[in-house]
Design an enzyme around this catalytic site. Sequence first.
Site, PDB file in Angstrom:
ATOM      1  N   ASP A   1      24.172  88.884  29.335  1.00 45.15           N
ATOM      2  CA  ASP A   1      24.275  90.219  28.433  1.00 45.15           C
ATOM      3  C   ASP A   1      24.039  89.988  27.491  1.00 45.15           C
ATOM      4  O   ASP A   1      24.708  88.889  26.670  1.00 45.15           O
ATOM      5  CB  ASP A   1      25.649  91.510  28.885  1.00 45.15           C
TER       6      ASP A   1
ATOM      7  N   GLU B   1      30.095  89.212  29.037  1.00 45.22           N
ATOM      8  CA  GLU B   1      30.644  87.758  27.917  1.00 45.22           C
ATOM      9  C   GLU B   1      30.854  88.868  26.843  1.00 45.22           C
ATOM     10  O   GLU B   1      31.689  88.446  26.133  1.00 45.22           O
ATOM     11  CB  GLU B   1      29.926  86.714  28.142  1.00 45.22           C
TER      12      GLU B   1
END
Length: 454
Positions: free
Chosen positions: A88, A153
């Site tokens: 991500d 994250e």
Amino acid sequence: MQEVINYIQSNRESYIEELKEFLRIPSISTLPENSDDIKKCAEFVADKLKNAGMSRVEIFKTEGHPLVYGEWLGAPGKPTVLIYGHYDVQPVDPIELWENPPFEPVIKDDKIFARGATDDKGQVFMHIKSVEAYFKTVGSLPLNIKFIIEGEEEIGSSNLEVFINNNTDLLKCDTVLISDTALYAPGLPTLTYGLRGLCYMEVEVTGPNKDLHSGTFGGSVANPINILADIIAKLQDKNGKITIPGFYDSVTKLSKMERDNFKALKFSDKKYAKELGVAELKGEKGFSTLERVWARPTLDCNGIFGGFTGKGAKTVIPSSATAKISMRLVPYQEPKKIAKLFEKHIKQLAPKSVKVVVRSLHGANASMTPLNDKATIAASKAMEKAFGKKTVYAREGGSVPIVDVFGRKLKASVVLMGLGLNSENLHSPNEHFSLKHFQLGIKSSALFFNEYSL
């Protein structure tokens, strides 16, 4: 081993083209409108793990975004390395400051520009390609490999911690390899062996039961902003030492080896100050700048608000004022204990003319990997061979909570083999990644597998 290295060198251009595909997927984890892109990106990672040679690849659903798991356990008796990364990325705002569209990769000066280039797609992709190089040449790996690549994250990794807690047997390993940190300088192989922890607090001071006219009431009641400012000022003395009783009880002294290592990095206070636009540096007396930002605890007010903050003037004594205060912690300082010491001290500093509420917002443990750890030594040798230079060791002033979670829950050492640079605009417009470091990272990863298997 040379056959693997030759393969990596000869496939540089194809690696870059594949990385471009990865970077074109707008996997922004915080925006609901990108949820389909997140799923697409997880599938992309899973496909690359299968193509690299993993014998098992699975996408696990979570309460949020999916986790991608892969494994190859065909080296009985050899160590197991768990490789962690994230697919991500951060939002792209402000979009107008990008010199090229953030999800259309562009190469300039041997750097690839795109959101996620250095944080963390480029870095995690290095390990996938190094694994693939082994299978494309010698047909196997010298040790066992597991991958866990998440999609949250950038929004706190909350579901990853739940997954680790529920799947310790699946993730069991001897060491965790992470590339989401930075080199100390361009072309200089660097291992990060320490991260600071965090204790984040909020202090609310309340005085009168409503905002008051500062002329009519000024001088008769305590002003919460004045009181709060006074409290904050008393949290550190003139030498930069934090005044909270018991705060330093668990802080250990730096070893001579560490202090000598910091000195060997030849950090320039003058250059650092110039880059930050300040006339001089300030910090705890008796320590160098690197020691202060890497290995000493700190206390900083991150925000303060209350009363009138709009344009123009409004003569008011506010009913309340609030401050956000963070403390960066070093190994052996426990966030929960520090939070209690902080609250007790704040309430002792506050006069009876106000009410004080202290809230703990967030905490994270510091982490440290011994420099004599087998995996750290292997990683140091691998990077030295790849770069042709002696590996240096650095700490990081920031906090990466999941590193401590991996260490505690899996009882494994953690190797932080970052290949990015702090100057590569991670989280900012025009993020980029050095393609030279990308290639050196693939070689370092491959060499690490060999060194650690011995």
